[in-house]
Design an enzyme around this catalytic site. Sequence first.
Site, PDB file in Angstrom:
ATOM      1  N   ASP A   4       0.882  -1.171   0.000  1.00 30.00           N
ATOM      2  CA  ASP A   4       0.000   0.000   0.000  1.00 30.00           C
ATOM      3  C   ASP A   4       0.917   1.217   0.000  1.00 30.00           C
ATOM      4  OD1 ASP A   4      -1.601   2.125   0.593  1.00 30.00           O
ATOM      5  OD2 ASP A   4      -2.578   1.229   2.338  1.00 30.00           O
TER       6      ASP A   4
ATOM      7  N   TYR B  84       1.373  -0.473  15.371  1.00 32.10           N
ATOM      8  CA  TYR B  84       0.398  -0.766  14.332  1.00 32.10           C
ATOM      9  C   TYR B  84       0.433   0.273  13.227  1.00 32.10           C
ATOM     10  CZ  TYR B  84      -1.420  -4.818  16.521  1.00 32.10           C
ATOM     11  OH  TYR B  84      -1.528  -6.086  17.018  1.00 32.10           O
TER      12      TYR B  84
ATOM     13  N   LYS C 139      -3.172  -2.952   8.327  1.00 30.89           N
ATOM     14  CA  LYS C 139      -3.209  -4.402   8.244  1.00 30.89           C
ATOM     15  C   LYS C 139      -2.389  -4.854   7.045  1.00 30.89           C
ATOM     16  CE  LYS C 139      -5.508  -5.822  11.814  1.00 30.89           C
ATOM     17  NZ  LYS C 139      -4.683  -6.269  12.930  1.00 30.89           N
TER      18      LYS C 139
HETATM   19  C1  F6R Z   1      -7.461   0.037   7.798  1.00 33.07           C
HETATM   20  C2  F6R Z   1      -7.537   1.259   6.972  1.00 33.07           C
HETATM   21  C3  F6R Z   1      -8.597   2.249   7.252  1.00 33.07           C
HETATM   22  C4  F6R Z   1      -8.064   3.377   8.142  1.00 33.07           C
HETATM   23  C5  F6R Z   1      -9.165   4.395   8.481  1.00 33.07           C
HETATM   24  C6  F6R Z   1      -8.650   5.577   9.308  1.00 33.07           C
HETATM   25  O1  F6R Z   1      -6.379  -0.760   7.426  1.00 33.07           O
HETATM   26  O2  F6R Z   1      -6.715   1.460   6.119  1.00 33.07           O
HETATM   27  O3  F6R Z   1      -9.730   1.647   7.813  1.00 33.07           O
HETATM   28  O4  F6R Z   1      -7.523   2.851   9.318  1.00 33.07           O
HETATM   29  O5  F6R Z   1      -9.731   4.911   7.308  1.00 33.07           O
HETATM   30  O6  F6R Z   1      -7.572   6.159   8.624  1.00 33.07           O
HETATM   31  P1  F6R Z   1      -6.894   7.521   9.082  1.00 33.07           P
HETATM   32  O7  F6R Z   1      -6.489   7.374  10.522  1.00 33.07           O
HETATM   33  O8  F6R Z   1      -5.721   7.660   8.177  1.00 33.07           O
HETATM   34  O9  F6R Z   1      -7.913   8.601   8.914  1.00 33.07           O
HETATM   35 MG    MG Z   2      -4.889  -2.281   2.211  1.00 29.74          MG
HETATM   36 MG    MG Z   3      -4.359   0.650   4.077  1.00 25.09          MG
END
Ligand code: F6R
Ligand code: MG
Ligand code: MG
Length: 380
Positions: free
Chosen positions: A12, A230, A233
């Site tokens: 990613d 973390y 994922k």
């Molecule tokens: C999980 C993922 C999304 C983000 C969520 C919050 O792997 O990529 O669910 O965790 O959109 O993202 P931020 O903290 O960047 O606003």
């Molecule tokens: Mg992803």
């Molecule tokens: Mg992601």
Amino acid sequence: MVRTTVSVIKADVGSVAGHYKPHQKMLDLAKRMLAEAQETGLVKSFYVYSIGDDIGLVITHHKGEENAEIHGLAWNIFKEVTEKISKPLKLYAAGQDLLSDAFSGNIRGLGPGVAELEFEERGSDPVIVFAADKTEPGAWNLPLYKIFADPFNTAGLVIDPRLRSGFIFEVLDMIEGKEVRIKTPEESYDLLALIGTTGRYCISKVYRAEDNEPAAAASTSRLSLIAGKYVGKDDPVLIVRAQAGFPAVGEILAPFAIPHLVAGWMRGSHNGPLMPVSFRKHAVISYFDGPPRVIAMGWQVSNGELVGIDGTEPADLFDDPFWDYSRNIASQIAIYMRTMGEIMPARLDPTEMEYTTLPQVLKKLESRFRKTRSLEVGVP
Ligand code: F6R
Ligand code: MG
Ligand code: MG
């Protein structure tokens, strides 16, 4: 005899509309760089896909697994895509999975996920690559068990003499970094005892017991364990060989018919159903940043090259009305799980959560906690 390697390397490195999908220019640059590597002879053939916010490179070559040139090529592609496209366009989470700058021959441990399978081509060699978004390597435990060890899923285990000897599963302990080989059907209870703990044990490889022929390989990296915190994922990938002495394509797809719960989803902190989708139409995210998705791409590997339905364009194996049924169930499970909000098991165990406010909450309440009668909490 020529041995062919299928390498799937994914990362990613930025996406559009939050975590929805990578920009087309990112995929185009990756394709151009792979086409150049094809001209030099390093790469025999390739395919570039996306699922959710991840880009995946499927590469066939004759260099074997863990090859520095192939890993270096993938690393450079993800770096270039980040620097030339994601960052200038201010895409979301640009370069997210490039956790270290210290490439020295192997991309493992640096952030991107890797699954590789080297084998001697049979007369005809169908191969499926699965890729998932919003989940972790343990998401493959249940389908891999069903494909290679469950006679109620894979009829061939019972009625095809070529599958009767069973399979050997290589199981990785992701916390302690050690692995063990377990043979089914004889040791299937031992295998299940381990792989039920999806956050710790995952299946890295599967071999046919009779001749140790490689059957499947999965990516096993857990970004959080690499970074020490973390960071999203891992969105794992899986390569499976099919037919003629391996499970049939339809047996390999069957475990995804009833979506199982996997860890990940919103903020990497929830259990959600793994929804099988077409990679051409629906490899994106929506409801509650999900639900977690899986795509399945099918090829023949012929003389070192990916042969799809048109050039290297793969068969889109979940693009069939049958899977509407499964998607419907996944939607129902997703909505049901959300009725529980931030209460376990909808929300993950605190040790598995990507986002948490628990330390701050505990700190804030520290002075307000009062000792209680010892009998009630079981303290002598
Ligand atoms: C999980 C993922 C999304 C983000 C969520 C919050 O792997 O990529 O669910 O965790 O959109 O993202 P931020 O903290 O960047 O606003
Ligand atoms: Mg992803
Ligand atoms: Mg992601």
